[in-house]
Design an enzyme around this catalytic site. Structure first.
Site, PDB file in Angstrom:
ATOM      1  N   ARG A 105      -1.052  29.822   9.699  1.00  0.00           N
ATOM      2  CA  ARG A 105      -1.266  29.706  11.138  1.00  0.00           C
ATOM      3  C   ARG A 105      -2.749  29.849  11.483  1.00  0.00           C
ATOM      4  O   ARG A 105      -3.224  29.326  12.493  1.00  0.00           O
ATOM      5  CB  ARG A 105      -0.441  30.755  11.866  1.00  0.00           C
ATOM      6  CG  ARG A 105      -0.494  30.632  13.377  1.00  0.00           C
ATOM      7  CD  ARG A 105       0.604  31.426  14.042  1.00  0.00           C
ATOM      8  NE  ARG A 105       0.639  32.818  13.597  1.00  0.00           N
ATOM      9  CZ  ARG A 105       1.487  33.724  14.065  1.00  0.00           C
ATOM     10  NH1 ARG A 105       2.384  33.379  14.964  1.00  0.00           N
ATOM     11  NH2 ARG A 105       1.471  34.966  13.613  1.00  0.00           N
ATOM     12  N   HIS A 122      -6.529  24.009   6.821  1.00  0.00           N
ATOM     13  CA  HIS A 122      -6.301  23.183   5.633  1.00  0.00           C
ATOM     14  C   HIS A 122      -5.262  22.098   5.939  1.00  0.00           C
ATOM     15  O   HIS A 122      -4.307  22.332   6.688  1.00  0.00           O
ATOM     16  CB  HIS A 122      -5.813  24.058   4.471  1.00  0.00           C
ATOM     17  CG  HIS A 122      -5.849  23.350   3.147  1.00  0.00           C
ATOM     18  ND1 HIS A 122      -4.850  22.499   2.731  1.00  0.00           N
ATOM     19  CD2 HIS A 122      -6.787  23.359   2.152  1.00  0.00           C
ATOM     20  CE1 HIS A 122      -5.154  22.016   1.547  1.00  0.00           C
ATOM     21  NE2 HIS A 122      -6.321  22.528   1.154  1.00  0.00           N
ATOM     22  N   GLY A 172      -7.717  29.357  -1.904  1.00  0.00           N
ATOM     23  CA  GLY A 172      -6.644  29.532  -0.951  1.00  0.00           C
ATOM     24  C   GLY A 172      -7.035  30.443   0.190  1.00  0.00           C
ATOM     25  O   GLY A 172      -8.215  30.539   0.543  1.00  0.00           O
ATOM     26  N   VAL A 173      -6.048  31.126   0.775  1.00  0.00           N
ATOM     27  CA  VAL A 173      -6.283  32.040   1.891  1.00  0.00           C
ATOM     28  C   VAL A 173      -5.571  33.360   1.605  1.00  0.00           C
ATOM     29  O   VAL A 173      -4.603  33.415   0.835  1.00  0.00           O
ATOM     30  CB  VAL A 173      -5.775  31.448   3.232  1.00  0.00           C
ATOM     31  CG1 VAL A 173      -6.574  30.225   3.630  1.00  0.00           C
ATOM     32  CG2 VAL A 173      -4.285  31.114   3.144  1.00  0.00           C
ATOM     33  N   ASP A 188       0.874  -1.164   0.000  1.00  0.00           N
ATOM     34  CA  ASP A 188       0.000   0.000   0.000  1.00  0.00           C
ATOM     35  C   ASP A 188       0.919   1.223   0.000  1.00  0.00           C
ATOM     36  O   ASP A 188       2.036   1.167   0.523  1.00  0.00           O
ATOM     37  CB  ASP A 188      -0.869  -0.021   1.260  1.00  0.00           C
ATOM     38  CG  ASP A 188      -1.651   1.266   1.445  1.00  0.00           C
ATOM     39  OD1 ASP A 188      -2.361   1.645   0.507  1.00  0.00           O
ATOM     40  OD2 ASP A 188      -1.521   1.888   2.516  1.00  0.00           O
ATOM     41  N   GLY A 222     -11.984  26.994  -2.380  1.00  0.00           N
ATOM     42  CA  GLY A 222     -11.486  26.364  -3.595  1.00  0.00           C
ATOM     43  C   GLY A 222     -10.241  26.980  -4.168  1.00  0.00           C
ATOM     44  O   GLY A 222      -9.707  26.491  -5.172  1.00  0.00           O
ATOM     45  N   SER A 279      -5.158  28.888   9.328  1.00  0.00           N
ATOM     46  CA  SER A 279      -5.910  27.985   8.454  1.00  0.00           C
ATOM     47  C   SER A 279      -6.031  26.590   9.072  1.00  0.00           C
ATOM     48  O   SER A 279      -5.194  26.171   9.871  1.00  0.00           O
ATOM     49  CB  SER A 279      -5.205  27.884   7.095  1.00  0.00           C
ATOM     50  OG  SER A 279      -5.792  26.881   6.298  1.00  0.00           O
TER      51      SER A 279
END
Length: 732
Positions: free
Chosen positions: A461, A465, A495-496, A426, A493, A463
């Site tokens: 910092r 995600h 970013g920041v 795997d 969709g 976020s």
């Protein structure tokens, strides 16, 4: 039908594989017992039974009815300690009987055969009666265990090793007794029974000591747990027995102390030596929130942890349980040895009778010579070595593995490993770390890598995600001071974004402003299976950060070693073909199965098997369970307290993929020892019986019964000794 229950028994008094077969047969005949497996080497019996039809006392009686004793074995420290005491008691008893037999057998043999060297011995008054006085305690004190075993086998209408020894020595003893009481005329042979019983018990003593060494791994594991723990209760620290620790207790661990149970650090930090449990040689740094394992050693700091698992639920207890079950298991090849043993003893008795009769009536030998051939055949053909061939190798091999953090779940895994020609890995969490990490920091010309990462980490910092953690971790590793961020926001969709020191900063997969400079870099990183994160400051592109699930350090070496062993290596993943291909290229793997859903992994393994391959599947032991079960050999990767002990036939406690190679090598070497042991045990018996039967007497080559006893004893010891050589096996 009542509730199906399982029970493990500790069995005392077994002398050979035939004894185990006899007990197994008696248990299986007991109404309510659904299955029974008796292991001669571990002296354990494992049963499934219906508690409405049979009780534990009735099960124990079924064992005692055939001449052995048994007690219920529980999976706890008390039972293990009791078991250990019983084994030591048995070894001590055998030693006493061996020494007592030796002291009595020496004068018996001197009085019988010493006149050839010292003629005056023949003139000793009542010489034959003195021999009788020395031989009788050997026969009915040291040798009583063979009579009880013989009687139990007789009641079960079968025969075992005890039958052979009891019949052979009694024949010589009774014949000699008839001579000295003037019922018949002839020479006395009291020394045969005396010396023979001494050699058999000597062999059993040496065998018991050697078998004890095969189980050293369990003893080491059992000795890891401390007896007490320092628990913080009501603001006070109190030292209590380990059995009194509760889940949720706060436990203080001082420098140099063993961690008593599994838990999570809540205060303080330290480095912990986990080598005895996981095989990991380097101490592991532990801080608040990190898991700790019971039985491991705290090195230098002091910390408090909250207990999460105690008693039989701890990782160490699980490992001990798994190793014990493995050592008590039978390899499929053991069925061959069991079948041979079940027919062997009755066949030997028949051969011995035919030998004695043939010498007396057809060859015209004396009654004494015919009886000596009869006894020699009985003694040399004991199937002890055959019975020890498989279990001693399994015990030693699994013990070696456990000491290296490789948990082999018994004989079936060992046998399966020898046929493996395809290893399927795997990808995520097995070949790779399973967590994204920063692999490249590519600033645009005129900008610094540190500044690029500082902008990105400062935004991330705030976020949640999945990629944010990897960028923040990289900034921490580089000891970067982060900026404060204002007006932080998420663009779904994309970013920041936010303001840093008055500048608009954007991080994501699309940019505000011209990002044409980024295209060549992005294309290169994408070809390597990496995710690109772009950064703009004030609308100007300043660079790109690549994030990917990186390879484990040992992955390349493991794949290379497997190829050197002439194995086909396949990578199986749910990732897209591009990412999978990039990872495979780094590893040198050409067979890639990508975009495979978790539920379809087992089907891919099955397809390989239909092509005639014997497949080992290596996975993380949790979401790969169907594929692990479908494969011919399931190898589960685990680490620390998260190890999935139930997932595969082989469990690798460390996260070192080289252990895949080591586990296959160790399994093959262990199975090789089984084959060697069985081969030589069979050769010994096949060669020994004709010699003992006097087929080479025309050349002056015969074998006295007492020497046959010595040869039989040494054969058993040699099989155990050959298995113990596995402790020196090179698997690196």
């Amino acid at each position: 039908m009542g509730k199906k229950e399982q029970i493990t028994l500790s069995v005392a008094g077994m002398h050979c594989a035939s004894c185990a077969q006899l007990i197994e047969r008696s248990l299986k005949k007991t109404i309510g017992v659904q299955s029974a497996k008796v292991n001669y080497a571990t002296e354990r019996a494992h049963l499934d039974f219906d508690n409405d039809q049979v009780s534990v006392p009735q099960i124990l009686k079924a064992v005692s009815d055939v001449g052995y004793s048994a007690t219920e074995y529980r999976d706890d420290e008390a039972s293990r300690a009791s078991d250990e005491r019983q084994k030591k008691k048995t070894i001590h008893s055998l030693k006493n009987k061996m020494l007592g037999s030796l002291l009595l057998a020496i004068p018996t043999a001197i009085l019988s055969m010493g006149m050839k060297i010292i003629p005056a011995i023949e003139e000793i008054p009542y010489r034959e009666w003195i021999q009788f006085a020395f031989a009788t305690p050997i026969q009915f004190w040291a040798g009583w265990q063979f009579y009880t075993g013989f009687w139990g086998a007789l009641r079960a209408r079968t025969a075992n090793m005890d039958s052979l020894i009891a019949i052979g020595t009694t024949t010589a003893y009774v014949y000699s007794l008839l001579v000295i009481t003037s019922v018949i005329t002839g020479d006395v042979y009291f020394e045969i029974g005396g010396v023979l019983i001494f050699f058999v018990i000597l062999g059993k003593w040496l065998e018991a000591r050697a078998k004890g060494k095969t189980g050293d791994a369990i003893k080491v594991l059992m000795g890891l747990s401390p007896k007490t723990a320092i628990v913080v209760r009501g603001g006070e620290e109190i030292e209590i027995p380990l059995e009194q620790v509760l889940v949720g207790d706060s436990i203080r661990v001082k420098p140099g102390s063993k961690i008593p149970v599994d838990g999570v650090v809540v205060d303080g930090s330290s480095s912990v030596d986990e080598s005895m449990v996981t095989g990991e040689s380097m101490p592991i740094e532990k801080k608040e929130g990190d898991a700790v394992i019971g039985g491991t050693i705290n090195k230098n700091g002091t910390f408090i942890f909250a207990s999460t698992k105690i008693g039989k639920d701890t990782l160490l207890a699980g490992i001990i349980r798994l190793v014990e079950e493995a050592q008590s298991s039978k390899a499929p090849i053991q069925r061959f040895a069991d079948t041979v043993s079940s027919y062997f003893v009755p066949t030997v008795i028949a051969i011995a009778l035919i030998t004695g009769i043939a010498w007396y009536f057809l060859a015209g030998a004396t009654l004494v010579s015919s009886l000596l051939y009869f006894v020699a055949v009985l003694v040399i053909a004991c199937p002890c070595a055959l019975g020890l061939a498989t279990p001693t190798a399994i015990i030693t091999g699994t013990g070696v593995g456990a000491s290296r953090g490789i948990l082999i779940k018994g004989g079936e895994a060992l046998e399966a490993a020898r046929k493996i020609d395809v290893v399927v890995f795997d990808k995520t969490g097995t070949l790779t770390r399973g967590k994204p990490a920063v692999t490249d920091i590519v600033p645009r010309e005129g900008f610094l890598a540190d500044d690029l990462l500082r902008y990105a980490a400062s935004l991330e910092r705030n976020s949640e995600h999945p990629l944010a953690e990897s960028i923040l971790k990289k900034a921490k590793e580089m000891s970067l001071q982060l900026w404060e961020v204002e007006e932080f926001s998420i663009i779904p969709g994309k970013g920041v974004q936010g303001k840093i020191e008055g500048k608009d900063v954007f991080l994501g997969n699309a940019t505000i402003g011209d990002s044409s400079h980024a295209q060549p870099v992005i294309q290169k990183l994408q070809s390597e299976g990496k995710t690109s994160v772009l950064v703009t400051v004030g609308g100007e592109y300043i660079g790109c950060i690549a994030v990917a699930d990186v390879l484990k350090e040992s992955a390349r070496d493991a794949v290379s070693a497997l190829k050197d062993m002439q194995m086909r290596v396949v990578m199986l993943t749910g990732d897209n073909s591009r990412t999978a291909g990039a990872i495979a290229k780094q590893l040198g793997i050409t067979d890639v199965l990508a975009e495979v859903l978790p539920q379809d992994k087992a089907d891919k393994v099955k397809k390989l098997q239909k092509q005639g391959s014997h497949v080992a599947f290596v996975g993380d032991g949790v979401n790969d369970a169907p594929a692990l079960a479908q494969s011919d050999l399931g190898i589960a990767i685990g680490s620390g307290t998260d190890v999935a002990l139930e997932a595969g036939q082989i469990v690798l406690v460390k996260n070192d993929l080289q252990d895949v190679v080591r586990s296959i090598k160790l399994s093959r070497k262990t199975f090789g020892k089984i084959v060697q042991n069985l081969f030589w045990a069979l050769v010994y018996n096949v060669a020994g019986i004709p010699i003992a039967a006097g087929m080479f007497a025309f050349a002056g080559f015969t074998l006295r019964p007492e020497l046959a006893g010595l040869a039989m004893a040494l054969s058993s010891v040699s099989v155990v000794g050959n298995s113990l050589l596995l402790r020196r096996a090179r698997i690196d």
